[in-house]
Design a protein around this motif. Sequence first.
Motif, PDB file in Angstrom:
ATOM      1  N   LEU A  55      43.758  50.957  24.182  1.00  0.00           N
ATOM      2  CA  LEU A  55      44.576  51.399  25.314  1.00  0.00           C
ATOM      3  C   LEU A  55      45.251  50.232  26.045  1.00  0.00           C
ATOM      4  N   GLY A  56      44.820  49.006  25.737  1.00  0.00           N
ATOM      5  CA  GLY A  56      45.426  47.832  26.352  1.00  0.00           C
ATOM      6  C   GLY A  56      44.783  47.387  27.664  1.00  0.00           C
ATOM      7  N   TYR A  57      43.654  47.974  28.008  1.00  0.00           N
ATOM      8  CA  TYR A  57      42.978  47.597  29.249  1.00  0.00           C
ATOM      9  C   TYR A  57      42.067  46.387  29.083  1.00  0.00           C
ATOM     10  N   LEU A  58      41.760  46.062  27.860  1.00  0.00           N
ATOM     11  CA  LEU A  58      40.855  44.953  27.575  1.00  0.00           C
ATOM     12  C   LEU A  58      41.518  44.066  26.533  1.00  0.00           C
ATOM     13  N   ASN A  59      42.021  42.909  26.971  1.00  0.00           N
ATOM     14  CA  ASN A  59      42.744  42.023  26.078  1.00  0.00           C
ATOM     15  C   ASN A  59      42.395  40.583  26.457  1.00  0.00           C
ATOM     16  N   ASP A  60      41.559  39.955  25.648  1.00  0.00           N
ATOM     17  CA  ASP A  60      41.108  38.593  25.955  1.00  0.00           C
ATOM     18  C   ASP A  60      42.255  37.592  25.960  1.00  0.00           C
ATOM     19  N   GLN A  61      43.254  37.779  25.117  1.00  0.00           N
ATOM     20  CA  GLN A  61      44.377  36.840  25.068  1.00  0.00           C
ATOM     21  C   GLN A  61      45.187  36.900  26.364  1.00  0.00           C
ATOM     22  N   ASN A  86      32.552  29.883  29.824  1.00  0.00           N
ATOM     23  CA  ASN A  86      31.480  30.629  30.485  1.00  0.00           C
ATOM     24  C   ASN A  86      31.766  32.131  30.532  1.00  0.00           C
ATOM     25  N   ARG A  87      33.036  32.494  30.479  1.00  0.00           N
ATOM     26  CA  ARG A  87      33.412  33.903  30.503  1.00  0.00           C
ATOM     27  C   ARG A  87      33.414  34.519  29.105  1.00  0.00           C
ATOM     28  N   GLY A  88      33.014  33.753  28.104  1.00  0.00           N
ATOM     29  CA  GLY A  88      32.839  34.292  26.766  1.00  0.00           C
ATOM     30  C   GLY A  88      34.067  34.293  25.882  1.00  0.00           C
ATOM     31  N   LEU A  89      35.078  33.522  26.231  1.00  0.00           N
ATOM     32  CA  LEU A  89      36.273  33.455  25.386  1.00  0.00           C
ATOM     33  C   LEU A  89      36.038  32.489  24.225  1.00  0.00           C
ATOM     34  N   SER A  90      36.672  32.749  23.111  1.00  0.00           N
ATOM     35  CA  SER A  90      36.479  31.913  21.919  1.00  0.00           C
ATOM     36  C   SER A  90      37.129  30.542  22.126  1.00  0.00           C
ATOM     37  N   PRO A  91      36.534  29.499  21.540  1.00  0.00           N
ATOM     38  CA  PRO A  91      37.103  28.151  21.681  1.00  0.00           C
ATOM     39  C   PRO A  91      38.551  28.056  21.185  1.00  0.00           C
ATOM     40  N   GLN A  92      38.894  28.779  20.111  1.00  0.00           N
ATOM     41  CA  GLN A  92      40.253  28.739  19.592  1.00  0.00           C
ATOM     42  C   GLN A  92      41.234  29.347  20.593  1.00  0.00           C
ATOM     43  N   LEU A  93      40.852  30.463  21.191  1.00  0.00           N
ATOM     44  CA  LEU A  93      41.712  31.121  22.176  1.00  0.00           C
ATOM     45  C   LEU A  93      41.877  30.235  23.415  1.00  0.00           C
TER      46      LEU A  93
END
Length: 179
Positions: A55-61, A86-93
Amino acid sequence: MVHLTKSKPPKSAMVVAVDSLSRRSMTHYELETRLQEKGFESSEIEKVLDRLQKLGYLNDQDFALMYSESRLKHYSRRRVQQDMKNRGLSPQLIEQTLESTYSSAMEYEQCLALAKRWWIQEGKRWEQRRESDPAKRTVPRELWIQQKVARKLIQRGYPTEFVWKVLANPEVCLNNDTE
């Protein structure tokens, strides 16, 4: 007569997730952790997270870009990188996002601007301390201010070489002594 209150029906994982996202943006990891803490089953959590992503409500990028841009004027690249980790984002992102929002020249200019502002503030504090307690006159004004400003910049995550380069810049202390 005692009125009995009706107990509320338990909320679904989707309701809890949407409610959490309505308060603030969250990463996939943060929302998953929140739902786990609420006691939902992992299969139900995955279904909800997948649905919210579709739905587009959750987008880490999008979150990473927004977060990085909002911190741009107040924090160093290193500090934002650690917060995003700390917020759980990937190192590459994280690296991809910071490459698009932070540059060394811009970070140096930001460090310089903060140093100028804090030099003025700490100069006023030094004057107040000197007036209130004459015994504190033993530490030279410039050294005291320099230590305070350096500590603040390092706490914000600026590289030490930037901090010393900025504090060695005469415009930091000379332009501000007249104000």
